[in-house]
Design a protein around this motif. Structure first.
Motif: not given
Length: 735
Positions: A14-15, A283-286, A21-22, A26-29
């Protein structure tokens, strides 16, 4: 245009998506599954076509209410849960909750990158009912096996036991291997090596392989000594030299099972840990300036296919960083196995230019190690072949033929960045220049006694490989299968290898006797194939469950009638009680066999025993580990649900217990506590200070003798071949 609701299963995903996305989204988990079968009952209506009685997962009511609320005010609902069966189930459950199944669209994110996300959103699909049917079938199959067999094991063996559909097959493999090892008979054989010297003065070794035209097997030392005498004092002749060019191709980018195996072999990661880290990378890493981004493609796959764009990027990187010799003329294309689903690409980095060196400063140690492995394997898969020059030399002495093998690397190719496991014996062995017909001098004859070896016990990686080869499990389940067998205490690790516990052996024995199909490898593999056919829309999930249940119900009825209760079973032995002189009775408990006095309850004598392969019962004498501080009796080692502990030998008159001491003192400055072994609720062992909570020292590392050369701490700790000091503010490590 109104806003769109995008639902994913993970807050991390989600993060990451929020970055790409703009405001129109609306993104929910869902934070995993929001619906599942109830824990307290079977939850499957068998009479009504195996209808699952799904309930909101405990603690997810707020998530469900939020999804219902938000879905009312949006124009479009998109579900981007993982692109597999479990993800499809989540998608259907979300659609069911918001009540707009027909309007809901499915988006499949194979990589969480800006381009990957945008491409997926451009081409949404409908919900895949066949894939959801396959998930339902698997979930219900597992529930039927678990909830029907487990109560039987509670009644007959011990409360709390469980039997899983696929885990039981894995347990059988581990137990069958143990039986092979126990039943193996060693056979002696001898190897004859000769140390030879060329006319140039160079030396090399060769091994005796033939006598005349037949392969030779030397069974005894006498035979070996006879051969030694026959060749002593004689010159040997180089009969034949064979030199070949050999090209070694790289392996394809990882599929799930291979990643788990390689991470286990190279990084010592458990399959469970590998998948947890891979999920984070996906999923994604900073990564610093670029913010949160997905670093690898979807990590549950059995396909070696890679996109043309990714291959193009890899080839460009190879050309720019290694040069043309390392770039093959055409890209390598790898073939999938016949059983591969090919729904997703192989596991690869999403951006080739995000090299491990570039990300090392921003990734945690374990994340970096796994990313480094994935990145290098992918780049290596598109690099040139390694080139070897292999040399095989036949050396003759009368009717005996000795052979020397060697190789040298003429071009390193893909091994420049990724070294694969070498299985050929001659790899890396250098043989000096020589000529056919050249006489060589015998410097020494070496006789080596060897014994045939039993097959090795499985480790986690080799068990996964066997499951994969036999068609048991799928990419999403391998790690769970292997960890569940251990979590249930059916197998434990010994020097990295899986050994069945007494409990595991007994459960396996009962399942083989009364539920042969459940633990049958071929039957389970066919069920996995049937689930795949359900996913492809070629089989009915209800009919498939019906066929299985018909056979299963028969076995269950027979087991309820025929399975003896081990709780009540007692067998008289020839062992005499050392307290009252009466015969001891054999019983079976959760931790294996033990004996009790037949004079119970007046005599409470009880001892642990071990039953040898020939049936002889040996009493395991308790080693004295100290003196009871309450009554002065002996402290002896015992085992409970949380591992080893010390107890007074005068039990039940004295009920004193203490944690199991490891023989080391706490490293913290000024602390007088001892290091004790403890086991967490998740059955993971760790070491902590006996003075807890006054001292909070705890670690997973193994204590070793000190002192620390830097601060003088009395105990050091070993972890992954490094020795370190864990005293606060010290940080000493051995390299």
């Amino acid at each position: 245009m109104g806003k769109s609701l995008l639902v994913v299963e993970s807050p991390t995903k989600m993060k990451t998506l929020s970055k790409f996305l703009g405001k129109e989204f609306v993104i929910k988990a869902t934070y995993g599954h929001i619906k599942d079968l109830p824990k307290s009952k079977l939850g499957v209506d068998i009479e009504k076509g195996f209808t699952p009685q799904l309930m909101t997962v405990k603690g997810k009511s707020k998530v469900v209410d939020e999804l219902k609320k938000v879905s009312k005010d949006v124009e479009e609902i998109l579900i981007g849960s993982d692109p597999d069966r479990e993800g499809e189930a989540i998608a259907f459950h979300v659609a069911d909750i918001v009540g707009k199944k027909k309007q809901v669209k499915r988006v499949l994110f194979h990589e969480i990158t800006k381009k990957g996300v945008r491409d997926a959103l451009k081409s949404p699909t409908i919900l895949d009912e066949a894939k959801y049917d396959a998930q339902k079938a698997r979930r219900i199959l597992d529930r039927l096996v678990g909830y029907k067999i487990s109560p039987l094991l509670w009644e007959k063996v011990s409360y709390g036991l469980s039997a899983g559909r696929v885990q039981s097959v894995a347990l059988r493999l581990v137990c069958d291997r143990e039986e092979e090892i126990e039943g193996f008979t060693k056979e002696e054989y001898w190897v004859v090596d000769v140390d030879l010297e060329l006319q140039s003065g160079d030396a090399f070794k060769a091994t005796l392989e033939k006598k005349g035209d037949e392969k030779i097997r030397i069974a005894t030392q006498d035979e070996a000594e006879t051969i030694k005498k026959e060749i002593e004092g004689k010159d040997l002749t180089i009969k034949k030299i064979e030199i070949k060019e050999r090209h070694v191709p790289p392996q394809p980018a990882f599929i799930t099972s291979r990643l788990q195996q390689e991470a286990s072999r190279k990084l010592k990661f458990s399959p469970k840990m590998t998948m947890m880290l891979a999920q984070r990378l996906y999923e994604g890493v900073d990564v610093g300036e670029d913010g949160i981004t997905g670093l690898i493609t979807y990590m549950r796959t059995d396909s070696v296919r890679v996109s043309g764009e990714a291959i193009k990027d890899a080839r460009q990187f190879i050309n720019e960083n290694f040069g043309k010799p390392y770039l093959p003329k055409t890209p390598h294309v790898f073939k999938n196995r016949k059983t591969a689903q090919d729904a997703h690409e192989a596991i690869r980095p999403t951006y080739v230019n995000l090299t491990p060196e570039r990300l090392k400063p921003v990734l945690e140690k374990e994340l970096f190690a796994l990313y480094d492995l994935i990145w290098k394997r992918f780049i290596a898969s598109q690099m040139a072949h390694e080139k070897l020059k292999t040399k095989t030399v036949d050396v003759e002495s009368g009717e005996y033929l000795f052979v020397a093998r060697g190789s040298e690397v003429t071009f390193d190719g893909f091994t420049r960045i990724y070294q694969e496991e070498r299985e050929d014996e001659e790899a890396g062995t250098y043989l000096p220049p020589m000529k056919e017909g050249e006489k060589v001098r015998l410097n020494d004859t070496i006789l080596n006694q060897r014994f045939t070896m039993p097959p090795p016990r499985y480790n986690e990686a080799s068990l996964i490989r066997t499951l994969e080869t036999k068609g048991i499990g799928r990419p999403s389940t391998y790690a769970t299968i292997v960890s569940t067998v251990q979590d249930r205490d059916y197998a434990k690790k010994d020097k990295g290898r899986l050994v069945p516990t007494s409990l595991g052996v007994m459960v396996n024995k009962l399942l083989k006797e009364f539920f042969p199909l459940i633990v049958d490898v071929d039957f389970t593999a066919k069920m996995e194939d049937r689930l795949d056919l359900i996913e492809d829309g070629k089989k009915s999930w209800v009919k498939s469950l019906g066929k299985f249940y018909e056979v299963f119900q028969e076995a269950l009825s027979a087991a309820q009638q025929g399975m003896k209760s081990l709780k009540k079973e007692e067998k008289e032995t020839d062992i005499v009680c050392d307290l009252c002189g009466m015969k001891m009775l054999m019983r079976w408990g959760k931790n294996g066999e033990y004996i009790v006095c037949s004079g119970k309850p007046a005599c409470k004598n009880k001892k642990n025993v071990r039953v040898e392969s020939d049936g002889i019962i040996k009493v395991i004498e308790a080693e004295i580990k100290g003196i009871c501080e309450r009554c002065g009796g002996n402290l002896i080692e015992k085992r409970g649900r949380f591992g080893r502990f010390l107890a007074c030998s005068n039990y039940p008159d004295c009920k004193y217990t203490a944690p199991y001491h490891l023989g080391f003192v706490c490293p913290e400055d000024g602390c007088t506590g001892k290091l004790v072994e403890k086991t967490s609720k998740k059955k993971k062992k760790f070491t902590s200070c006996s003075r807890y909570p006054d001292c909070s020292f705890a670690t997973n590392a193994e204590p070793v003798e000190g002192p620390c050369p830097s601060c003088g701490a009395p105990t050091l700790f070993s972890y992954r071949k490094k020795t370190s000091c864990l005293r606060k503010d010290c940080g000493w490590t051995s390299g």
